[in-house]
Design a protein around this motif. Structure first.
Motif, short mmCIF file in Angstrom:
data_model
loop_
_atom_site.label_atom_id
_atom_site.label_comp_id
_atom_site.label_asym_id
_atom_site.label_seq_id
_atom_site.Cartn_x
_atom_site.Cartn_y
_atom_site.Cartn_z
N MET A 131 21.52 -1.44 34.00
CA MET A 131 21.32 -0.12 34.51
C MET A 131 22.23 0.09 35.72
SD MET A 131 18.01 1.48 36.43
CE MET A 131 16.88 1.50 35.10
N ASN A 132 22.97 1.18 35.72
CA ASN A 132 23.82 1.55 36.84
C ASN A 132 23.10 2.60 37.70
OD1 ASN A 132 25.92 -0.06 36.05
ND2 ASN A 132 26.90 1.54 34.82
N ILE A 133 23.15 2.36 38.99
CA ILE A 133 22.54 3.30 39.93
C ILE A 133 23.64 3.83 40.82
CG2 ILE A 133 20.92 3.59 41.82
CD1 ILE A 133 19.28 1.34 40.60
N LYS A 134 23.71 5.13 40.90
CA LYS A 134 24.70 5.75 41.79
C LYS A 134 23.97 6.31 43.01
CE LYS A 134 28.42 7.08 38.78
NZ LYS A 134 29.28 8.19 38.40
N VAL A 135 24.57 6.09 44.16
CA VAL A 135 24.00 6.60 45.40
C VAL A 135 25.04 7.49 46.06
CG1 VAL A 135 23.10 5.99 47.66
CG2 VAL A 135 22.61 4.52 45.70
N ASP A 136 24.62 8.67 46.40
CA ASP A 136 25.51 9.61 47.08
C ASP A 136 25.34 9.46 48.59
OD1 ASP A 136 27.10 11.66 47.96
OD2 ASP A 136 25.82 13.26 47.18
N THR A 137 26.34 8.91 49.25
CA THR A 137 26.28 8.72 50.71
C THR A 137 27.16 9.72 51.45
OG1 THR A 137 28.03 7.06 50.65
CG2 THR A 137 25.74 6.26 50.50
N SER A 138 27.55 10.78 50.76
CA SER A 138 28.39 11.78 51.43
C SER A 138 27.61 12.40 52.59
CB SER A 138 28.84 12.87 50.44
OG SER A 138 27.72 13.56 49.93
N GLY A 139 28.26 12.53 53.68
CA GLY A 139 27.62 13.09 54.86
C GLY A 139 27.00 12.04 55.77
N LEU A 140 26.88 10.81 55.30
CA LEU A 140 26.26 9.76 56.10
C LEU A 140 27.11 9.43 57.33
CD1 LEU A 140 23.84 7.92 56.35
CD2 LEU A 140 25.04 6.23 54.95
N ASP A 141 28.43 9.35 57.15
CA ASP A 141 29.31 9.06 58.28
C ASP A 141 29.19 10.12 59.37
OD1 ASP A 141 30.22 6.72 57.15
OD2 ASP A 141 32.01 7.66 56.29
N GLU A 142 29.14 11.38 58.96
CA GLU A 142 29.01 12.47 59.93
C GLU A 142 27.67 12.40 60.66
OE1 GLU A 142 29.86 13.06 56.70
OE2 GLU A 142 31.99 13.55 56.93
N PHE A 143 26.61 12.05 59.92
CA PHE A 143 25.29 11.92 60.50
C PHE A 143 25.26 10.81 61.55
CE2 PHE A 143 20.99 9.96 60.33
CZ PHE A 143 20.28 11.00 60.92
N ILE A 144 25.86 9.67 61.22
CA ILE A 144 25.92 8.55 62.16
C ILE A 144 26.73 8.94 63.39
CG2 ILE A 144 26.86 6.21 62.48
CD1 ILE A 144 26.03 5.69 59.53
N GLU A 145 27.81 9.65 63.20
CA GLU A 145 28.64 10.11 64.32
C GLU A 145 27.84 11.06 65.22
OE1 GLU A 145 32.78 12.49 65.13
OE2 GLU A 145 32.61 11.30 63.31
#
Length: 139
Positions: free
Chosen positions: A1-15
């Motif tokens: 089973m392949n699981i995809k995780v969308d982490t777009s926006g995470l870098d901006e949130f951390i910043e």
């Protein structure tokens, strides 16, 4: 089973979080220096200044990832040497990777402090109070 995780926006949130932390540290550091220059909130004796160098020399630097992100040494123009000595201590002295450093660059500051006078105690108290308001969750 392949699981995809969308982490777009995470870098901006951390910043954004990093910027908020830095801003809180800078505001607390400035408040601590201003308090040290104007009031004694410690249980130590108040030093009677003659030259006003010791009172004008307090300063602080905020370090994030090993770099100075803010330096605040509000000495007035008549006390340029005091300001320069404090800035040198803040830049070239030991410092944490992340944190706030407080200094008084006058060579006799530690002697005056050892005699029971408030040299940086009020600033340390104020810094702790200010940072606790922001970073310590009350239950």
């Amino acid at each position: 089973m392949n699981i995809k995780v969308d982490t777009s926006g995470l870098d901006e949130f951390i910043e954004e979080i990093e910027n908020e932390v830095s801003t809180a540290m800078i505001n607390a550091a400035h408040s601590a220096v201003d308090t040290q220059k104007t009031a004694n909130i410690s249980n130590k004796k108040t030093y009677q200044n003659h030259t006003w160098n010791l009172r004008n020399a307090p300063g602080t630097a905020v370090f994030r990832n090993g770099k100075v992100v803010d330096m605040y040494v509000p000495a007035d123009g008549a006390h340029g040497e005091a300001k320069e000595q404090t800035e040198n201590m803040l830049i070239y002295g030991s410092h944490p990777q992340n944190g706030v450093v407080f200094a008084d660059g006058m060579y006799y500051a530690s002697f005056v402090s050892a005699k029971g006078f408030d040299v940086d105690d009020s600033a340390r108290i104020k810094l702790s109070e200010e940072l606790s308001k922001v970073f310590v969750k009350n239950n």
